[in-house]
Design a protein around this motif. Sequence first.
Motif, PDB file in Angstrom:
ATOM      1  N   GLU A  40      -0.409  -2.364  -6.545  1.00 29.35           N
ATOM      2  CA  GLU A  40      -0.640  -2.627  -7.969  1.00 29.35           C
ATOM      3  C   GLU A  40      -1.672  -1.665  -8.553  1.00 29.35           C
ATOM      4  OE1 GLU A  40      -0.751  -6.786  -9.303  1.00 29.35           O
ATOM      5  OE2 GLU A  40      -2.761  -6.367 -10.071  1.00 29.35           O
ATOM      6  N   GLY A  41      -2.887  -1.769  -8.032  1.00 29.28           N
ATOM      7  CA  GLY A  41      -3.962  -0.917  -8.536  1.00 29.28           C
ATOM      8  C   GLY A  41      -5.175  -1.093  -7.652  1.00 29.28           C
ATOM      9  N   GLU A  65     -11.556   0.013  -3.093  1.00 30.99           N
ATOM     10  CA  GLU A  65     -10.784   1.217  -3.394  1.00 30.99           C
ATOM     11  C   GLU A  65     -11.488   2.037  -4.482  1.00 30.99           C
ATOM     12  OE1 GLU A  65      -9.433  -1.892  -3.236  1.00 30.99           O
ATOM     13  OE2 GLU A  65      -8.429  -1.681  -1.302  1.00 30.99           O
ATOM     14  N   PRO A  99      -6.743   4.200  -1.360  1.00 30.34           N
ATOM     15  CA  PRO A  99      -5.938   2.998  -1.595  1.00 30.34           C
ATOM     16  C   PRO A  99      -5.974   2.054  -0.391  1.00 30.34           C
ATOM     17  CG  PRO A  99      -4.509   4.773  -0.895  1.00 30.34           C
ATOM     18  CD  PRO A  99      -5.900   5.359  -0.994  1.00 30.34           C
ATOM     19  N   PHE A 100      -5.890   0.788  -0.664  1.00 27.75           N
ATOM     20  CA  PHE A 100      -5.729  -0.235   0.380  1.00 27.75           C
ATOM     21  C   PHE A 100      -6.704  -0.052   1.543  1.00 27.75           C
ATOM     22  CE2 PHE A 100      -1.740  -0.950  -1.862  1.00 27.75           C
ATOM     23  CZ  PHE A 100      -1.664  -2.345  -1.846  1.00 27.75           C
ATOM     24  N   ASN A 108      -0.409   3.479  -5.799  1.00 29.42           N
ATOM     25  CA  ASN A 108      -0.491   2.310  -6.670  1.00 29.42           C
ATOM     26  C   ASN A 108       0.132   2.614  -8.025  1.00 29.42           C
ATOM     27  OD1 ASN A 108      -2.027   0.154  -5.297  1.00 29.42           O
ATOM     28  ND2 ASN A 108      -3.647   1.704  -5.174  1.00 29.42           N
ATOM     29  N   HIS A 157       2.741  -8.907  -2.062  1.00 32.22           N
ATOM     30  CA  HIS A 157       1.547  -8.070  -1.982  1.00 32.22           C
ATOM     31  C   HIS A 157       0.671  -8.590  -0.839  1.00 32.22           C
ATOM     32  CE1 HIS A 157      -2.231  -6.178  -3.018  1.00 32.22           C
ATOM     33  NE2 HIS A 157      -1.575  -5.405  -3.865  1.00 32.22           N
TER      34      HIS A 157
HETATM   35  N1  URA Z   1      -4.392  -3.807  -3.945  1.00 31.81           N
HETATM   36  C1  URA Z   1      -3.583  -2.876  -4.473  1.00 31.81           C
HETATM   37  O1  URA Z   1      -2.602  -3.183  -5.118  1.00 31.81           O
HETATM   38  N2  URA Z   1      -3.848  -1.615  -4.227  1.00 31.81           N
HETATM   39  C2  URA Z   1      -4.883  -1.227  -3.514  1.00 31.81           C
HETATM   40  O2  URA Z   1      -5.047  -0.031  -3.348  1.00 31.81           O
HETATM   41  C3  URA Z   1      -5.713  -2.206  -2.957  1.00 31.81           C
HETATM   42  C4  URA Z   1      -5.453  -3.497  -3.193  1.00 31.81           C
END
Ligand code: URA
Length: 270
Positions: free
Chosen positions: A130-131, A136, A142-143, A169, A243
């Motif tokens: 998502e974002g 992050e 990311p993640f 994302n 997710h």
């Molecule tokens: N959730 C997300 O959607 N993206 C990330 O990078 C981290 C957590």
Amino acid sequence: MDTDRERYLKQQIELGGAEVILTRPLGEVMRASPIDRPVSAPAPDPSAPGPAEEMRLPKWKQGAPPIPGPGLMVAPPVPSLLEGGSTAGESLESIQETVRGCTRCFLHQGRTNTVPGEGNSKARLMFVGEGPGQTEDQTGRPFVGRAGELLTGIISAIDLRREDVFIANVVKCRPPQNRKPLPDEMAACYPYLQRQIELIRPAVLVALGATAAEALLASRRGLGELRGKVHSYHGIPLIVTYHPAALLRNPNWKKPTWDDIRIARQLLDR
Ligand code: URA
Ligand code: SF4
């Protein structure tokens, strides 16, 4: 009387799936008691692994669900998109640079770092979240928070490493309080994601959660409708699943997610 069947057929049509012909009303099949079932055992499927072969399969493949049928199709195929010349970047590095200075939406105001995405530029498997969340945003990667650890675990469970895949994302800047990105923010950021996909050209895409599915499939359908299908994103097979952050809240979703991921993994081998 045949409401289950009607609902099922309607759903197939809505999802753009092939017309389905059922030899018995679905409700009847679903309600059938063991005594209604044929007495003779069905002929064995010659392609199905026997018990000995099953043991030799990689762990992720043991008991994996079969690849499901087609779902939504986002056309046209990627090559014509490339000809159309989408906006941002000739390489992943130049996208990263452009994103770093991007002020196309309100989210730029609250960011510490942009999080363009990372991984193998020739990845065959690409995840879209998502974002960025807090960790992050702090690291620019990311993640990498708790949901990220879970995603890393999922990737290694299908015999891949984080370095083998690409993780991106929908929006590259952290939304305040981790709220869902707004439609205009998703739209503003979408060209970057689209260009990343064009450049990487993964063999399989995995949308992590409803926001990624919404962005890629241009559809507001819920995960319940979108899971269990092989969608097509400009010709690239796309699987939708939960997710990882949702799995932390609801562990009951781990099993269906694992099934979805194993479908994506099988598509890589196809
Ligand atoms: N959730 C997300 O959607 N993206 C990330 O990078 C981290 C957590
Ligand atoms: Fe630009 Fe995307 Fe960040 Fe918005 S979220 S400022 S569009 S990089």
